[in-house]
Design a protein around this motif. Structure first.
Motif, PDB file in Angstrom:
ATOM      1  N   ALA A   4     -43.769  -1.100 -39.101  1.00 20.89           N
ATOM      2  CA  ALA A   4     -44.940  -0.297 -39.447  1.00 20.89           C
ATOM      3  C   ALA A   4     -45.794  -1.001 -40.500  1.00 20.89           C
ATOM      4  O   ALA A   4     -47.029  -1.019 -40.398  1.00 20.89           O
ATOM      5  CB  ALA A   4     -44.504   1.082 -39.930  1.00 20.89           C
ATOM      6  N   GLU A   5     -45.150  -1.603 -41.497  1.00 16.69           N
ATOM      7  CA  GLU A   5     -45.890  -2.326 -42.542  1.00 16.69           C
ATOM      8  C   GLU A   5     -46.682  -3.490 -41.951  1.00 16.69           C
ATOM      9  O   GLU A   5     -47.845  -3.696 -42.296  1.00 16.69           O
ATOM     10  CB  GLU A   5     -44.929  -2.876 -43.597  1.00 16.69           C
ATOM     11  CG  GLU A   5     -44.408  -1.864 -44.583  1.00 16.69           C
ATOM     12  CD  GLU A   5     -43.478  -2.521 -45.595  1.00 16.69           C
ATOM     13  OE1 GLU A   5     -43.895  -3.514 -46.216  1.00 16.69           O
ATOM     14  OE2 GLU A   5     -42.349  -2.037 -45.736  1.00 16.69           O
ATOM     15  N   LEU A   6     -46.039  -4.257 -41.074  1.00 16.98           N
ATOM     16  CA  LEU A   6     -46.722  -5.395 -40.447  1.00 16.98           C
ATOM     17  C   LEU A   6     -47.899  -4.912 -39.613  1.00 16.98           C
ATOM     18  O   LEU A   6     -48.985  -5.494 -39.644  1.00 16.98           O
ATOM     19  CB  LEU A   6     -45.735  -6.192 -39.590  1.00 16.98           C
ATOM     20  CG  LEU A   6     -44.673  -6.975 -40.361  1.00 16.98           C
ATOM     21  CD1 LEU A   6     -43.556  -7.433 -39.433  1.00 16.98           C
ATOM     22  CD2 LEU A   6     -45.292  -8.168 -41.087  1.00 16.98           C
ATOM     23  N   SER A   7     -47.691  -3.839 -38.883  1.00 15.82           N
ATOM     24  CA  SER A   7     -48.749  -3.287 -38.048  1.00 15.82           C
ATOM     25  C   SER A   7     -49.906  -2.762 -38.900  1.00 15.82           C
ATOM     26  O   SER A   7     -51.078  -3.043 -38.607  1.00 15.82           O
ATOM     27  CB  SER A   7     -48.177  -2.162 -37.179  1.00 15.82           C
ATOM     28  OG  SER A   7     -49.205  -1.507 -36.475  1.00 15.82           O
ATOM     29  N   ARG A   8     -49.596  -2.023 -39.943  1.00 15.29           N
ATOM     30  CA  ARG A   8     -50.643  -1.482 -40.824  1.00 15.29           C
ATOM     31  C   ARG A   8     -51.442  -2.598 -41.487  1.00 15.29           C
ATOM     32  O   ARG A   8     -52.624  -2.422 -41.806  1.00 15.29           O
ATOM     33  CB  ARG A   8     -50.042  -0.567 -41.898  1.00 15.29           C
ATOM     34  CG  ARG A   8     -49.635   0.794 -41.377  1.00 15.29           C
ATOM     35  CD  ARG A   8     -49.340   1.767 -42.502  1.00 15.29           C
ATOM     36  NE  ARG A   8     -48.368   1.278 -43.457  1.00 15.29           N
ATOM     37  CZ  ARG A   8     -47.056   1.505 -43.395  1.00 15.29           C
ATOM     38  NH1 ARG A   8     -46.546   2.190 -42.403  1.00 15.29           N
ATOM     39  NH2 ARG A   8     -46.253   1.029 -44.324  1.00 15.29           N
ATOM     40  N   ALA A   9     -50.820  -3.745 -41.677  1.00 16.35           N
ATOM     41  CA  ALA A   9     -51.520  -4.893 -42.277  1.00 16.35           C
ATOM     42  C   ALA A   9     -52.408  -5.607 -41.256  1.00 16.35           C
ATOM     43  O   ALA A   9     -53.063  -6.595 -41.579  1.00 16.35           O
ATOM     44  CB  ALA A   9     -50.511  -5.872 -42.874  1.00 16.35           C
ATOM     45  N   GLY A  10     -52.427  -5.097 -40.007  1.00 15.55           N
ATOM     46  CA  GLY A  10     -53.339  -5.633 -39.001  1.00 15.55           C
ATOM     47  C   GLY A  10     -52.728  -6.621 -38.028  1.00 15.55           C
ATOM     48  O   GLY A  10     -53.451  -7.264 -37.271  1.00 15.55           O
TER      49      GLY A  10
END
Length: 188
Positions: free
Chosen positions: A37-43
């Motif tokens: 989720a963190e990687l995804s939220r970072a784009g």
């Protein structure tokens, strides 16, 4: 927006010598969902590339596999992230297909789907075949110590491979995500 390719069993979820055969048996590793989720939220676009020979062996069917993937997607979405795509090889080890890792067919399909080159992107796995697949496409191989990662690391120490000497090694997917996001922040 970078694509990050992730193996599934042993990287995102607990692996089993008896195969993960149902959504009930699909259990995320501690911190893996949050890391995704963190990687995804970072784009960054998360793409799963996984061998699923249990299909060919008749241990589970396509509905079971789709239920496992729906569970994984829902958990990542509930944590605020997104999985861009899931690619899997349904063949057995003796089928001699192009898509079964360590061959690069899954990565070829990802490149075609996203109309991009994966050269230079990160590919995270826990087995030697994941690392070999990464190298075959010019990706940066990343080994996590979860799943079969400790055994893979021991094998690489016992039998050094010049091509794999630069493989980055992390405790788990969370540690990789932390490193990757720090690197991305430092270079921006």
């Amino acid at each position: 927006m970078a694509i990050i390719v992730l193996d599934r069993d042993g990287v995102i979820n607990c692996d089993s010598d008896a195969y993960v055969k149902s959504a009930d048996e699909w259990i995320p590793l501690p911190g893996s969902i949050e890391a995704m989720a963190e990687l995804s939220r970072a784009g960054h676009q998360l793409v799963i590339a996984t061998n699923q020979s249990g299909l060919a062996l008749g241990l589970f069917d396509l509905d079971d596999l789709e239920a496992m993937h729906a569970k994984m997607r829902a958990l990542v979405e509930d944590a605020g992230g997104e999985i861009a795509a899931i690619f899997y090889c349904p063949h057995g080890p003796d089928d001699n297909c192009r898509c079964r890792k360590p061959r690069a067919g899954l990565l070829d399909a990802i490149e075609a789907e996203f109309d991009t080159s994966l050269h230079g992107c990160y590919m995270v796995g826990d087995k030697l075949k994941d690392l070999q697949t990464a190298l075959a496409k010019g990706c940066n191989p990343v080994l996590v110590k979860t799943g079969a990662g400790e055994q893979t690391l021991a094998q690489l120490i016992r039998e050094p491979d010049a091509e794999l000497v630069s493989t980055a090694v992390f405790e788990d997917l969370s540690a990789f995500a932390e490193f990757f996001l720090q690197q991305a922040a430092a270079s921006s």
